[in-house]
Design a protein around this motif. Structure first.
Motif, PDB file in Angstrom:
ATOM      1  N   ASN A   8       0.628  -1.252   0.138  1.00 59.45           N
ATOM      2  CA  ASN A   8       0.163   0.087  -0.011  1.00 59.45           C
ATOM      3  C   ASN A   8       0.973   1.399   0.127  1.00 59.45           C
ATOM      4  O   ASN A   8       0.519   2.168  -0.649  1.00 59.45           O
ATOM      5  CB  ASN A   8      -0.925  -0.090   1.109  1.00 59.45           C
ATOM      6  N   LEU A  12       1.076   4.288  -3.021  1.00 59.92           N
ATOM      7  CA  LEU A  12       1.236   5.646  -2.643  1.00 59.92           C
ATOM      8  C   LEU A  12       2.286   6.479  -3.028  1.00 59.92           C
ATOM      9  O   LEU A  12       2.352   7.522  -3.446  1.00 59.92           O
ATOM     10  CB  LEU A  12       0.889   5.963  -1.042  1.00 59.92           C
ATOM     11  N   TYR A  15       1.859   7.211  -6.597  1.00 61.47           N
ATOM     12  CA  TYR A  15       0.998   8.233  -6.760  1.00 61.47           C
ATOM     13  C   TYR A  15       1.908   9.683  -6.644  1.00 61.47           C
ATOM     14  O   TYR A  15       1.814  10.483  -7.318  1.00 61.47           O
ATOM     15  CB  TYR A  15      -0.184   8.114  -5.728  1.00 61.47           C
ATOM     16  N   PHE A  21      -3.433   9.412 -10.720  1.00 58.26           N
ATOM     17  CA  PHE A  21      -4.138   7.968 -10.153  1.00 58.26           C
ATOM     18  C   PHE A  21      -3.882   7.046 -10.801  1.00 58.26           C
ATOM     19  O   PHE A  21      -3.466   7.014 -12.136  1.00 58.26           O
ATOM     20  CB  PHE A  21      -5.849   8.235 -10.022  1.00 58.26           C
ATOM     21  N   TYR A 106      -4.531  -1.627  -1.596  1.00 55.80           N
ATOM     22  CA  TYR A 106      -4.660  -0.173  -1.758  1.00 55.80           C
ATOM     23  C   TYR A 106      -4.218   0.206  -3.256  1.00 55.80           C
ATOM     24  O   TYR A 106      -3.003   0.054  -3.580  1.00 55.80           O
ATOM     25  CB  TYR A 106      -4.250   0.954  -0.764  1.00 55.80           C
ATOM     26  N   TYR A 107      -5.042   0.707  -3.856  1.00 54.95           N
ATOM     27  CA  TYR A 107      -4.659   1.224  -5.359  1.00 54.95           C
ATOM     28  C   TYR A 107      -4.836   2.725  -5.802  1.00 54.95           C
ATOM     29  O   TYR A 107      -4.660   2.936  -6.837  1.00 54.95           O
ATOM     30  CB  TYR A 107      -5.418   0.430  -6.343  1.00 54.95           C
ATOM     31  N   ASN A 108      -5.184   3.436  -4.670  1.00 58.73           N
ATOM     32  CA  ASN A 108      -5.490   4.674  -4.921  1.00 58.73           C
ATOM     33  C   ASN A 108      -6.285   5.171  -6.008  1.00 58.73           C
ATOM     34  O   ASN A 108      -6.263   6.023  -6.821  1.00 58.73           O
ATOM     35  CB  ASN A 108      -3.912   5.451  -5.180  1.00 58.73           C
ATOM     36  N   THR A 109      -7.426   4.227  -6.016  1.00 53.30           N
ATOM     37  CA  THR A 109      -8.407   4.555  -6.707  1.00 53.30           C
ATOM     38  C   THR A 109      -9.743   4.785  -6.244  1.00 53.30           C
ATOM     39  O   THR A 109      -9.801   4.419  -4.844  1.00 53.30           O
ATOM     40  CB  THR A 109      -8.710   3.295  -7.824  1.00 53.30           C
ATOM     41  N   LEU A 115      -6.870   3.668   2.497  1.00 57.86           N
ATOM     42  CA  LEU A 115      -5.438   3.470   3.072  1.00 57.86           C
ATOM     43  C   LEU A 115      -5.519   3.392   4.315  1.00 57.86           C
ATOM     44  O   LEU A 115      -6.064   4.078   5.014  1.00 57.86           O
ATOM     45  CB  LEU A 115      -4.653   4.558   2.407  1.00 57.86           C
TER      46      LEU A 115
END
Length: 120
Positions: A8, A12, A15, A21, A106-109, A115
């Motif tokens: 994760n 981040l 990103y 994203f 977590y994929y930041n979508t 997170l």
């Protein structure tokens, strides 16, 4: 939980470094592009997710339509994460099924898990 947190944080980090994203396509491209070195051994998103957290399984096959449309490289298309016993990461494979792992990655979508920091 350690490798789940590393996964994760790496997402981040990607990103923050790219200020963008992660989309489904860029996710495939970033699986082996970014890595952390822990104890002189490289860990990519692919290794963390499929090699360790998903019990040493191969990465899913990328559909040919995505390969053609978005020019995903053939190297990414044939990624395999399965470790052999002489690989130093082999000892960290999680063999007990983790039913919640898909809900923690977590994929930041908009659709990924929030997170969080995990323990246990």
């Amino acid at each position: 939980a350690f490798f789940l947190n590393v996964h994760n944080i790496l997402v981040l980090h990607i990103y923050m470094e790219n200020n963008t994203f992660i989309t489904k396509i860029s996710h495939w491209r970033s699986l082996d592009k970014y890595r952390y070195t822990i104890g002189k051994v490289d860990y990519t998103l692919s290794i963390l997710e499929y090699g360790i957290l998903r019990r040493n399984t191969s990465t899913p096959k990328i559909p040919d339509s995505i390969v053609k449309t978005f020019m995903v490289t053939s190297a990414v298309k044939r990624m395999i994460t399965e470790f052999t016993e002489d690989d130093p990461r082999f000892q960290y494979i999680v063999y007990q099924p983790i039913p919640y792992v898909s809900f923690c990655l977590y994929y930041n979508t908009v659709f990924s898990a929030g997170l969080g920091v995990y323990s246990g």
